[in-house]
Design an enzyme around this catalytic site. Structure first.
Site, short mmCIF file in Angstrom:
data_model
loop_
_atom_site.label_atom_id
_atom_site.label_comp_id
_atom_site.label_asym_id
_atom_site.label_seq_id
_atom_site.Cartn_x
_atom_site.Cartn_y
_atom_site.Cartn_z
N SER A 69 0.50 -1.40 -0.22
CA SER A 69 0.12 0.12 0.08
C SER A 69 1.19 1.17 0.40
O SER A 69 2.41 1.18 0.10
CB SER A 69 -0.58 0.00 1.50
N ASP A 70 0.23 2.11 -0.87
CA ASP A 70 0.80 3.68 -0.72
C ASP A 70 0.99 4.19 0.89
O ASP A 70 -0.50 3.56 1.65
CB ASP A 70 -0.10 4.84 -1.36
N TRP A 71 1.05 4.98 1.72
CA TRP A 71 1.41 5.20 3.50
C TRP A 71 0.23 5.95 3.17
O TRP A 71 -0.17 6.60 3.28
CB TRP A 71 2.69 6.37 3.36
#
Ligand SMILES: *[C@@H]1O[C@H](CO)[C@@H](O)[C@H](O)[C@H]1NC(C)=O
Ligand SMILES: *[C@@H]1O[C@H](CO)[C@@H](O)[C@H](O)[C@H]1NC(C)=O
Ligand SMILES: *[C@@H]1O[C@H](CO)[C@@H](O)[C@H](O)[C@H]1NC(C)=O
Ligand SMILES: *[C@@H]1O[C@H](CO)[C@@H](O)[C@H](O)[C@H]1NC(C)=O
Ligand SMILES: *[C@@H]1O[C@H](CO)[C@@H](O)[C@H](O)[C@H]1NC(C)=O
Ligand SMILES: *[C@@H]1O[C@H](CO)[C@@H](O)[C@H](O)[C@H]1NC(C)=O
Ligand SMILES: *[C@@H]1O[C@H](CO)[C@@H](O)[C@H](O)[C@H]1NC(C)=O
Length: 807
Positions: A316-318
């Site tokens: 995932s992106d942060w």
């Protein structure tokens, strides 16, 4: 153009590095801070409709795409990773459920992302670091020209070398996974998008080549690549709830994309990254058709893991995860930053072992996610021959109990690559004799040509003051800390000393001074810079007011003004572009630490410029499709990608809009002619594929790979001018299918250092995919029958050669 000196919370990574900001958010009581108890299920995200949109339109995009309909395929290592997969499978089979939960969950270690290791089985924590322009946020590394600049060279070899050298620095710092490169997310749908500079070409085909070369470069240095951001990530505004300025629980913007556009515009670059064997894919912040990208089964399980046969891990992106069960079942393989960053991103997947034990998530799905996380590690040899050294830096501000040791991993051999990129990207847009400078007696240089005070800058570059300074790189996770910066001023000074030229320069907007030095000089260089950063889209195309005033003053005072642009894409230069006193215009993009050394050989004529625009330079914002950035307070903002296949130049062509400078355009100091075009059948096996995709296609002439060559276009380019120079030969194709763009780029070749008078024949191969369209009804690629037209030239609008053939 607004330049906020104090940008709060714009960037995920600013959020990370700014503990105070995260706390403030928590006090705000945003629902997402405790996402598990509030808006955590995808279902909640589908139900509010924007008042403006018809129900039919909304409903068409917001159909069920859950994981019952699109289950996760289990990885098996694919064509290239069979042995590595076996090792991963073997080691995971010896893990407890709790240990497996740690493999897919990040925590606060030394790195921006740090997974948990399993010491008893010899599995280390994996270190993941930003970003697409070099290792961030640490010292002792190089600050490369950005992706957009690398694209402007149109030079595959340089694009590869950039990533190879960058990859070596990641490796030598001890990093397992580089959070790079940016594929088609953003692709550059709006010129205002705050991260376009991190990306590359605003064209699916060339973006795919950039992505392929960038993945290969990093992984040849034994660091895993992460192609990002999957998918439809085309605006920063409202990208995710952790940065909303209001205290509402605004959903991420929903990119509503039809199936054909998804396949023909947004997926091709990811397909090339998968073919190159990218170990990781990062899912994006935005929603797709109303469901979060990182929890979207249709996109992740269907498009990426089934159709593209992606065998690695989706991370995932942060701040991109908003659910536990839904996200893992929808294909996400790793939660980042997981429980890290003070839990500021919801700590999703903390309870994954519990959820497996009580049957909410199947153990086989968790096993598969672990296999996917570890297979690239084994494949790259990071367990043996290519084990990265121990991490000595602290790249995560929440990691408290460790010393940070400075290590310099810059290799002297990288300097040449840094300079070549900074030179070969320079794009000459106008030239009425202003360039190259012809040994002027007296030279003036005014505006943004010197550096800024970096003590004001955060480690994502966001709080620097660039109002009157040159910019080597943009802000956010794509920022890097430069070891030094050779500014244009530095490099020009060195040159004028050699040439015996008098140099007067002014770095502030003082009208009298600028008037005086410009009017007495033989030539006046005016430097204009424009800032862009992650987390924020530009408001407009205007240049900084102070710099516009300087330009006005110089143009009134001198009839030989050379405008040097240092921008993250298009800025509005309509007021000056046609003025006869402006004798030349060049674009330098964000050129990295060797900025001045890259530019000076072009300005002074030691080298002919050879950069070409990787996007269209429109005249005004209304030249682009409407609403490509949706700014809305709506709880559930929607962006309908109605422009469909007509991306960038394809839109300008279809609408018959005259751009200021077209896609692919760039002048040189010599002259080229094109001749002798031909097209022939040519059956050649694909030899670039590392991993194989599973894209369905109607087989053609018994060929069995979608990426096999079927035709080759040849043409000759001749340097008819006086100077040796490079030229980018470009091939555009009209595909005979209703609804397709008028012409699409399907080949290019940079012919390097062609001597004055010399000719060269170039051959450009067309693969089945390059001539195919996505059939939505049949759910397959088909090569339409009819007459194909092939055009060759040196920009999307200068195509002197043409040949047709029927299929
Ligand atoms: C809805 O329409 C109004 C008025 O036309 C406009 O101001 C607003 O921006 C629109 N909202 C969205 C989400 O499109
Ligand atoms: C989004 O909705 C459109 C319109 O129904 C559809 O064509 C497309 O396949 C959907 N894509 C995803 C990923 O849900
Ligand atoms: C399973 O465990 C999770 C996390 O502890 C909990 O929220 C959930 O209610 C449990 N589900 C069942 C079916 O017991
Ligand atoms: C930024 O720099 C400009 C010009 O150099 C100056 O006028 C302005 O005061 C500075 N802004 C801040 C916030 O320091
Ligand atoms: C061009 O520069 C000359 C001075 O060299 C000046 O007299 C003239 O007004 C300028 N033209 C414009 C259009 O500003
Ligand atoms: C592009 O092609 C035209 C001829 O079609 C030629 O005049 C021009 O010199 C070429 N471009 C460059 C960069 O030289
Ligand atoms: C023109 O192209 C054809 C086909 O590639 C080639 O056979 C021929 O030699 C070329 N002619 C010249 C003058 O380059």
């Amino acid at each position: 153009m607004k330049l906020s000196a104090l940008i709060t919370l714009a960037v995920a990574l600013t959020v990370f590095t700014d503990a105070r900001a995260v706390e403030t958010r928590q006090e705000d009581g945003l629902g997402y801070m405790d996402g598990k108890s509030s808006t955590s299920s995808n279902d909640d995200m589908k139900n509010t409709k924007s008042a403006n949109v018809s129900d039919d339109m909304y409903d068409a995009y917001h159909q069920s795409n859950d994981y019952d309909k699109y289950p996760t395929p289990k990885a098996d290592g694919g064509k290239a990773w069979e042995d590595a997969f076996k090792k991963a499978k073997d080691v995971v089979s010896q893990m407890t459920v709790d240990e497996k939960g740690g493999i897919v969950l990040s925590h606060d270690g030394r790195c921006v992302g740090t997974t948990h290791g399993v010491e008893r089985l010899g599995i280390p924590e994996l270190c993941m670091m930003d970003g697409p322009t070099g290792v961030r946020p640490v010292h002792g590394v190089s600050s490369y020209p950005v992706g957009q600049a690398a694209a402007a060279t149109w030079d595959r070899e340089l694009i590869y070398q950039r990533s190879k050298h960058m990859g070596q620095e990641f490796f030598d710092k001890g990093v397992n996974v580089a959070l790079a490169p940016v594929a088609s997310g953003p692709l550059g749908r709006s010129p205002l998008m705050g991260r376009n500079w991190e990306g590359s070409f605003a064209d699916s085909y060339s973006n795919g080549i950039y992505t392929y070369e960038s993945v290969t470069g990093l992984q040849d240095s034994h660091v895993s690549a992460t192609i990002k951001h999957f998918i439809g990530y085309e605006q920063e505004t409202a990208r995710h709830p952790y940065q909303t300025d209001s205290s509402t629980d605004q959903e991420p913007i929903s990119s509503n994309i039809d199936d054909r556009t998804m396949h023909e515009v947004y997926m091709p670059s990811f397909a090339e990254g998968v073919r190159a064997g990218s170990g990781m894919v990062m899912c994006s912040y935005n929603n797709i058709n109303g469901t979060t990208a990182c929890g979207n089964a249709h996109a992740q399980n269907g498009l990426l893991k089934t159709e593209l046969n992606f065998e690695g891990a989706i991370i995932s992106d942060w701040g991109g995860v908003h659910s536990d069960v839904d996200s893992i079942m929808s294909g996400l393989d790793g939660s980042f930053p997981g429980v890290g960053y003070g839990g500021g991103f919801g700590s999703f997947w903390e309870d994954l072992p519990e959820l497996v034990k009580n049957g909410s998530v199947s153990e086989s799905r968790l096993d598969d996610a672990c296999h996917r996380m570890l297979t690239p590690y084994f494949w790259l040899g990071q367990d043996g021959k290519h084990t990265p050294p121990e991490v000595k830096f602290v790249g995560n501000p929440y990691f408290e109990d460790g010393e940070s040791t400075y290590t310099n991993v810059r290799d002297p051999s990288s300097t040449e690559v840094l300079r070549d990129l900074a030179t070969d990207s320079v794009t000459l847009l106008k030239n009425n004799g202003g360039l190259p400078l012809n040994r002027p007696q007296r030279l003036a240089a005014v505006g943004a040509l010197d550096g800024t005070d970096v003590s004001a800058c955060s480690d994502s570059g966001t709080s620097c003051n660039y109002t009157m300074s040159t910019i080597t790189i943009g802000g956010g996770s794509g920022y890097t800390i430069s070891p030094y910066e050779v500014t244009p001023l530095d490099a020009i000074k060195e040159k004028v000393i050699q040439q015996g030229t008098e140099l007067s320069y002014a770095l502030e907007n003082d009208e009298d001074v600028i008037n005086e030095i410009s009017s007495r000089a033989d030539a006046t260089l005016v430097f204009v810079s424009e800032w862009a950063e992650e987390g924020e889209d530009r408001d407009d195309l205007d240049i900084v007011e102070e710099q516009a005033k300087i330009l006005d003053t110089a143009v009134k005072a001198s009839s030989n003004v050379i405008l040097v642009l240092n921008t993250p894409g298009v800025v509005d230069i309509e007021k000056w572009a046609d003025n006869d006193n402006v004798t030349a215009i060049v674009e330098t993009y964000y050129p990295g630490q060797e900025s001045g050394n890259g530019l000076v050989p072009i300005l002074f004529g030691e080298k002919s410029p050879s950069g070409k625009l990787p996007y269209t330079w429109g005249k005004k914002l209304s030249d682009w499709p409407e609403n490509t950035i949706v700014r809305s307070d709506d709880e559930n903002p929607q962006s309908y990608f109605k422009d469909g296949l007509f991306f960038d130049y394809k839109w300008f062509d279809k609408q018959d809009i005259e751009p200021r400078y077209e896609f692919g355009f760039g002048l040189s100091y010599t002259n080229f002619e094109f001749s002798n075009i031909s097209v022939e059948d040519n059956h050649k096996k694909d030899d670039k594929e590392i991993q194989a995709t599973n894209e369905p296609f109607a087989s053609y002439d018994g060929s069995n790979s979608f990426y096999d060559t079927v035709k080759t276009v040849k043409a000759t380019v001749t340097n008819t001018g006086d100077m040796d120079s490079s030229e980018v030969v470009q091939l555009y194709v009209t595909i005979p299918s209703e609804g397709e763009p008028i012409r699409q780029l399907r080949g290019f070749e940079k012919v390097k250092n062609l001597k004055s008078g010399e000719s060269k024949q170039v051959e450009m191969d067309l693969r089945i995919k390059d001539l195919s369209v996505w059939d939505v009804v049949q759910q397959t690629w088909v090569m339409p029958s009819g007459e194909y037209v092939f055009y060759v030239g040196n920009s999307s609008r200068n195509l002197p050669l043409k040949v047709t053939c029927s299929n």
